[in-house]
Design a protein around this motif. Structure first.
Motif, PDB file in Angstrom:
ATOM      1  N   MET A 118       0.699  -1.193   0.034  1.00 19.59           N
ATOM      2  CA  MET A 118      -0.026  -0.109   0.021  1.00 19.59           C
ATOM      3  C   MET A 118       0.915   1.290  -0.130  1.00 19.59           C
ATOM      4  O   MET A 118       1.960   1.435   0.605  1.00 19.59           O
ATOM      5  CB  MET A 118      -0.905  -0.011   1.237  1.00 19.59           C
ATOM      6  N   THR A 119       0.470   2.315  -0.599  1.00 19.87           N
ATOM      7  CA  THR A 119       1.324   3.789  -0.786  1.00 19.87           C
ATOM      8  C   THR A 119       0.887   4.275   0.557  1.00 19.87           C
ATOM      9  O   THR A 119      -0.205   3.682   1.509  1.00 19.87           O
ATOM     10  CB  THR A 119       0.660   4.168  -1.959  1.00 19.87           C
ATOM     11  N   ARG A 120       1.718   5.190   0.776  1.00 18.48           N
ATOM     12  CA  ARG A 120       1.478   6.016   2.005  1.00 18.48           C
ATOM     13  C   ARG A 120       0.227   6.733   2.110  1.00 18.48           C
ATOM     14  O   ARG A 120      -0.431   7.038   3.085  1.00 18.48           O
ATOM     15  CB  ARG A 120       2.587   7.016   2.149  1.00 18.48           C
TER      16      ARG A 120
ATOM     17  N   LYS B 194      -2.511   4.408   2.861  1.00 16.07           N
ATOM     18  CA  LYS B 194      -2.930   4.175   4.326  1.00 16.07           C
ATOM     19  C   LYS B 194      -3.250   5.403   5.195  1.00 16.07           C
ATOM     20  O   LYS B 194      -4.240   5.185   6.103  1.00 16.07           O
ATOM     21  CB  LYS B 194      -1.320   3.893   4.673  1.00 16.07           C
ATOM     22  N   GLN B 195      -3.081   6.204   5.006  1.00 17.82           N
ATOM     23  CA  GLN B 195      -3.292   7.639   5.383  1.00 17.82           C
ATOM     24  C   GLN B 195      -4.820   7.923   5.264  1.00 17.82           C
ATOM     25  O   GLN B 195      -5.676   8.027   6.180  1.00 17.82           O
ATOM     26  CB  GLN B 195      -2.519   8.772   5.187  1.00 17.82           C
TER      27      GLN B 195
ATOM     28  N   GLN C 239      -7.840   7.741   8.152  1.00 18.44           N
ATOM     29  CA  GLN C 239      -8.854   8.959   8.286  1.00 18.44           C
ATOM     30  C   GLN C 239     -10.343   8.259   8.404  1.00 18.44           C
ATOM     31  O   GLN C 239     -11.054   8.657   9.192  1.00 18.44           O
ATOM     32  CB  GLN C 239      -8.533   9.965   7.295  1.00 18.44           C
ATOM     33  N   ILE C 240     -10.510   7.467   7.474  1.00 18.04           N
ATOM     34  CA  ILE C 240     -11.793   6.873   7.480  1.00 18.04           C
ATOM     35  C   ILE C 240     -12.219   5.998   8.664  1.00 18.04           C
ATOM     36  O   ILE C 240     -13.081   6.199   9.047  1.00 18.04           O
ATOM     37  CB  ILE C 240     -11.678   5.915   5.977  1.00 18.04           C
TER      38      ILE C 240
END
Length: 64
Positions: A1-3, A6-7, A11-12
Motif C-alpha cells: 500500500m502506498t503511504r 494508508k493515510q 482517516q476513514i
C-alpha cells in the motif's frame, strides 16, 4: 500500500469508529450484516464484470 492510501484508511477508520468523531458527525459503525452485504455485492459485481469481459472477448468486441 502506498503511504497516501494508508493515510486515507486511517482517516476513514477514525471518522467511522472513534466515539468522539461519531458524536461530532452523527455517524455509526457498520455491523457485521452490513459488511457481509457489502462484500457479497462486491464479489457479485466483480464476477459479473469478469463474465462480461469473457463474453465480449469471445464475440471479438474490444471496446464498447
Amino acid at each position: 500500500m502506498t503511504r497516501r492510501l494508508k493515510q486515507f484508511a486511517r482517516q476513514i477508520t477514525l471518522f467511522t469508529y472513534a466515539p468522539p468523531m461519531q458524536a461530532v458527525f452523527h455517524t455509526d459503525g457498520l455491523d457485521l450484516d452490513a459488511w457481509g452485504l457489502i462484500l457479497g455485492l462486491s464479489v457479485f459485481a466483480f464476477f459479473a464484470m469478469v463474465i462480461e469481459k469473457g463474453i465480449l472477448r469471445r464475440l471479438g468486441i474490444e471496446r464498447m
